[in-house]
Design a protein around this motif. Structure first.
Motif, PDB file in Angstrom:
ATOM      1  N   ILE A   1      -0.015   6.195  -5.694  1.00  0.00           N
ATOM      2  CA  ILE A   1       1.181   6.530  -5.913  1.00  0.00           C
ATOM      3  C   ILE A   1       1.600   6.377  -4.884  1.00  0.00           C
ATOM      4  O   ILE A   1       1.121   6.407  -3.769  1.00  0.00           O
ATOM      5  CB  ILE A   1       1.992   7.879  -6.030  1.00  0.00           C
ATOM      6  N   PRO A   2       3.098   5.282  -4.010  1.00  0.00           N
ATOM      7  CA  PRO A   2       2.934   5.503  -3.659  1.00  0.00           C
ATOM      8  C   PRO A   2       3.720   6.419  -2.630  1.00  0.00           C
ATOM      9  O   PRO A   2       4.266   7.073  -3.494  1.00  0.00           O
ATOM     10  CB  PRO A   2       4.302   4.054  -3.978  1.00  0.00           C
ATOM     11  N   GLY A   3       3.443   6.298  -1.221  1.00  0.00           N
ATOM     12  CA  GLY A   3       3.889   7.736  -1.426  1.00  0.00           C
ATOM     13  C   GLY A   3       2.729   8.361  -0.559  1.00  0.00           C
ATOM     14  O   GLY A   3       3.058   9.758   0.075  1.00  0.00           O
ATOM     15  N   ILE A   4       1.502   8.579  -1.229  1.00  0.00           N
ATOM     16  CA  ILE A   4       0.708   9.578  -0.894  1.00  0.00           C
ATOM     17  C   ILE A   4      -0.333   8.526  -0.301  1.00  0.00           C
ATOM     18  O   ILE A   4      -1.310   7.622  -1.330  1.00  0.00           O
ATOM     19  CB  ILE A   4      -0.081   9.979  -2.218  1.00  0.00           C
ATOM     20  N   ALA A   5      -0.761   8.520   0.924  1.00  0.00           N
ATOM     21  CA  ALA A   5      -1.508   7.764   1.527  1.00  0.00           C
ATOM     22  C   ALA A   5      -3.114   8.951   1.799  1.00  0.00           C
ATOM     23  O   ALA A   5      -3.054  10.083   1.249  1.00  0.00           O
ATOM     24  CB  ALA A   5      -1.287   7.056   3.278  1.00  0.00           C
TER      25      ALA A   5
END
Length: 414
Positions: free
Chosen positions: A186-190
């Motif tokens: 998910i973009p934003g979950i590193a």
């Protein structure tokens, strides 16, 4: 807060863009494992790898020496940023023959808004975008297209079947397809956010989607968590327009440049590029910051503040004073150098004193005028003809003109 009922967004995400661009521009590289490097050095890492190299297990960030050992047939090419920017602009023009581009997210990612009449045929529109790129640009540059009710879900869809994918995440299908993803998909979950979520007992997508908006906000420590919740649940997310906060550049220095003198020479080049970008954007600065780092990522930081300033000689004089402070504080070597012009003021907000005819005011005006003249001449000839002080070239070139994730250089930067 609105919840779309159709596929309002089309997201285009190119596959291995830098490496594919080199294969597009150099037909002899097609079908071969290719790695793109920022400078011609054994001590740097790959910034892009082709699909053929990925199939052999190579990843972005692998050091050159390790990549050669892992893949003896690897072809290494030095990045050519100005050509990638030209290719990017040609791609935008090709896409817009099918559907207007709403926003450019990066050099190889863009999002389009679909009209209600297009939403019913969204997959067909996505196929036309892919076919148009193959026809007008070339088949080597493949892209993945995602369709969704908002930007986030369309981007997630584009990532689901890379490379060369075409996926739609319709509002009626949610959350089904999302449950098979890992949190870091998910973009934003590193990795850092994923670890924080794990400590809170959230280890998979099902647990994440069960959270409430306020819980997401608390876990992220900002409104970004709540925005992510809205995006994942299919709502439109309107972001406030961001204001420009700084102009800066940084550079990891070649081994032979890692003295304080080398760092100073590089910093002068980077500052001149940043100042030129700042003037073109219509700003002046009230502060200059300098970071020098060693191999342990520690180092030295200094900042100088002044009245609104945008001419090169004044800014370079400020930089010289900062380096004197670094020298006095025994900073003798630096692995990297970063500069930033910040505390910005629009030039339109600066009111000059019509009655200030002092020698200092007249000198300031002349230096500002000369800086603008130098900008125009250098931009017209696409090279540095006028500069302040000695002209040096940092190995690897592209000082101030490298493509960053959220910045595509202007033609004047090269």
């Amino acid at each position: 807060m609105r919840k779309p009922t159709g596929l309002e967004r089309l997201y285009v995400d190119f596959d291995s863009f830098f490496a594919s661009a080199e294969q597009h521009l150099r037909p002899a590289l097609r079908g071969r494992p290719v790695g793109v490097i920022p400078v011609d050095s054994e001590h740097t890492g790959l910034i892009a790898v082709s699909r053929e190299a990925k199939a052999l297990g190579l990843k972005r960030g692998t050091y050159v020496r390790d990549a050669r050992r892992q893949c003896p047939g690897l072809v290494l090419v030095t990045a050519r940023h100005e050509l990638y920017v030209e290719l990017h602009r040609a791609i935008i023009a090709a896409i817009e023959t099918v559907v207007p581009v709403k926003a450019v997210c990066s050099i190889d990612e863009m999002v389009c808004a679909l009209l209600p009449s297009e939403q019913a045929q969204a997959l067909a529109v996505g196929r036309r975008v892919k076919e148009t790129i193959a026809r007008d640009i070339g088949p080597t540059l493949t892209c993945s297209v995602g369709l969704g009710p908002n930007d986030l879900l369309a981007k997630i869809a584009a990532e689901m079947e890379k490379p060369d994918g075409l996926v739609a995440l319709g509002p009626d299908s949610l959350p089904g397809p999302l449950l098979a993803l890992s949190l870091t998909d998910i973009p934003g979950i590193a990795k850092g956010n994923a670890a924080r979520l794990a400590r809170a007992g959230v280890c998979d997508m099902a647990a994440l989607l069960r959270l409430q908006p306020k819980e997401m906000r608390r876990l992220w420590g900002s409104v970004e968590g709540e925005r992510l919740w809205m995006g994942l649940h299919g709502y439109t997310v309107e972001r406030p327009e961001t204001r420009r906060r700084m102009f800066g550049h940084g550079r990891v220095l070649p081994a032979e440049w890692r003295s304080l003198d080398g760092a100073y020479a590089a910093a002068r080049v980077l500052l001149a590029k940043a100042a030129s970008r700042m003037r073109r954007s219509g700003f002046s600065a009230r502060a200059l910051a300098l970071w020098l780092t060693d191999r342990h990522s520690a180092g030295w930081y200094g900042e100088e503040r002044f009245g609104p300033t945008w001419d090169d000689p004044s800014l370079l004089a400020s930089l010289a004073r900062l380096f004197l402070h670094a020298e006095r504080e025994s900073m003798s070597r630096s692995r990297s150098v970063h500069i930033a012009l910040h505390d910005l003021v629009p030039l339109s907000d600066i009111e000059g004193d019509l009655f200030d005819h002092t020698a200092q005011a007249q000198l300031k005006h002349r230096l500002e005028s000369l800086s603008v003249i130098a900008d125009r001449l250098n931009a017209h000839h696409r090279k540095t003809l006028l500069h302040w002080g000695p002209l040096v070239t940092i190995p690897g070139g592209y000082a101030g003109a490298k493509i960053a994730f959220n910045r595509i250089p202007d033609a004047e930067d090269f």
